[in-house]
Scaffold this active site. Structure first.
Site, PDB file in Angstrom:
ATOM      1  N   GLU A 191      22.565  -5.200 -63.630  1.00 44.55           N
ATOM      2  CA  GLU A 191      21.370  -4.331 -62.827  1.00 44.55           C
ATOM      3  C   GLU A 191      21.724  -4.563 -61.413  1.00 44.55           C
ATOM      4  O   GLU A 191      22.123  -5.475 -60.956  1.00 44.55           O
ATOM      5  CB  GLU A 191      19.902  -4.770 -63.366  1.00 44.55           C
ATOM      6  N   LYS A 231      15.608   3.356 -64.701  1.00 46.53           N
ATOM      7  CA  LYS A 231      14.826   2.258 -65.274  1.00 46.53           C
ATOM      8  C   LYS A 231      13.346   2.653 -65.443  1.00 46.53           C
ATOM      9  O   LYS A 231      12.550   3.227 -64.592  1.00 46.53           O
ATOM     10  CB  LYS A 231      14.714   1.035 -64.654  1.00 46.53           C
ATOM     11  N   CYS A 244      17.399  -3.936 -68.044  1.00 42.85           N
ATOM     12  CA  CYS A 244      16.719  -5.404 -67.986  1.00 42.85           C
ATOM     13  C   CYS A 244      15.199  -5.504 -68.609  1.00 42.85           C
ATOM     14  O   CYS A 244      15.195  -5.162 -69.815  1.00 42.85           O
ATOM     15  CB  CYS A 244      16.523  -5.759 -66.574  1.00 42.85           C
TER      16      CYS A 244
HETATM   17  C1  ACM Z   1      14.096  -7.350 -64.368  1.00 39.66           C
HETATM   18  O1  ACM Z   1      13.773  -6.327 -65.032  1.00 39.66           O
HETATM   19  N1  ACM Z   1      14.966  -7.308 -63.584  1.00 39.66           N
HETATM   20  C2  ACM Z   1      13.396  -8.598 -64.840  1.00 39.66           C
END
Ligand code: ACM
Length: 269
Positions: free
Chosen positions: A38, A113, A146
């Site tokens: 990420e 995301k 993530c």
């Molecule tokens: C995250 O979602 N970077 C912990």
């Protein structure tokens, strides 16, 4: 299909350096699919939305995506990588914590995301892309980022959409994810590929250490490769993506055919 994960340690704000370092490492290795963490090109701990704005790039026209595309063309491979994305103009401008899925012929997918983690809510807009699966070299590949790991719905949806491999660019902070992703693989019979970063970032009073231990997990929950907790590292595994298409759990159970969605309605209320 050879899958490789590069566990990086980006320098905050040093986009050119981070990109150069990553491409250098990837270029010394042969794989069909590379997965990077990420926000691999910017680092993570933005001081403000304004600071993010100075580092975010449009997809696919921004320099990071274009350099990765050039790499995919030159090396005849695919890359999944986390990028800070800017989209739209004026008051419609938005910033997403995104991941690109690129192949030799161009953009295969872009994921924004869905579940922002903690301080990310101050910097980013919540993703609006939903979840999709794209095909590369016969493998059906889905992407999540993530903290999406804590919502089992995400891998389930990708698996129901046919994903064989779920790529998971990450900047993991909490210690639970690597174990949880083994469960995500088992309960969906898919490969999961978590590309995490290492190192620490510090801004004022806030310090975030990242937990490494990137991993490639097979559809039976076996960890095929795992990187150490610290240090940059390239790990790779040769996989047959079609192994994820056999959802028989026992002679009497098929994981997906045995689902009872009419009892799951509370989930989408
Ligand atoms: C995250 O979602 N970077 C912990």
């Amino acid at each position: 299909m050879r899958i490789a994960v590069y566990q990086t340690s980006p320098a905050y704000g040093e986009v050119e350096y981070n990109l150069f370092t990553a491409l250098n490492a990837l270029g010394s290795f042969r794989a069909d699919l590379f997965v990077l963490p990420e926000l691999f090109s910017t680092g993570y701990l933005f001081g403000s939305r304004k600071e993010l704005a100075a580092l975010a790039e449009p997809i696919p026209s921004g320099p990071t995506t274009r350099a990765l595309l050039e790499f995919c063309r030159a090396e005849d491979c695919a890359v999944v990588a986390g990028i800070a994305e800017v989209s739209g103009r004026g008051s419609a401008r938005k910033y997403f914590n995104s991941a690109v899925f690129l192949g030799p012929r161009g953009l295969l997918g872009r994921y924004r995301k869905t579940h922002l983690f903690n301080l990310e809510k101050k910097w980013f807009d919540a993703g609006d892309s939903g979840f999709s699966v794209s095909v590369f070299r016969g493998a059906r590949i889905g992407v999540m980022i993530c903290f999406d790991w804590v919502y089992p719905e995400v891998v389930r949806i990708l698996a129901l959409k046919g994903a064989d491999i779920v790529c998971h660019p990450s900047n993991l902070v909490l210690p639970f994810c690597q174990a949880a992703m083994i469960t995500r693989s088992i309960e969906n019979r898919v490969f999961t590929v978590t590309a995490n970063r290492v190192g620490k970032e510090k801004r004022g009073e806030v310090e975030i250490p990242f937990s490494g231990m990137s991993q490639i997990v097979d559809p039976h929950g076996r960890v095929l490769r795992k990187a150490p907790r610290t240090g940059e590292k390239l790990i790779a595994a040769d996989v047959d993506p079609t192994r994820a298409r056999d959802k028989r759990f026992t002679p009497g159970n098929d994981l997906f055919k045995d689902r009872r969605p009419r009892f799951y309605r509370d989930l989408v209320r």
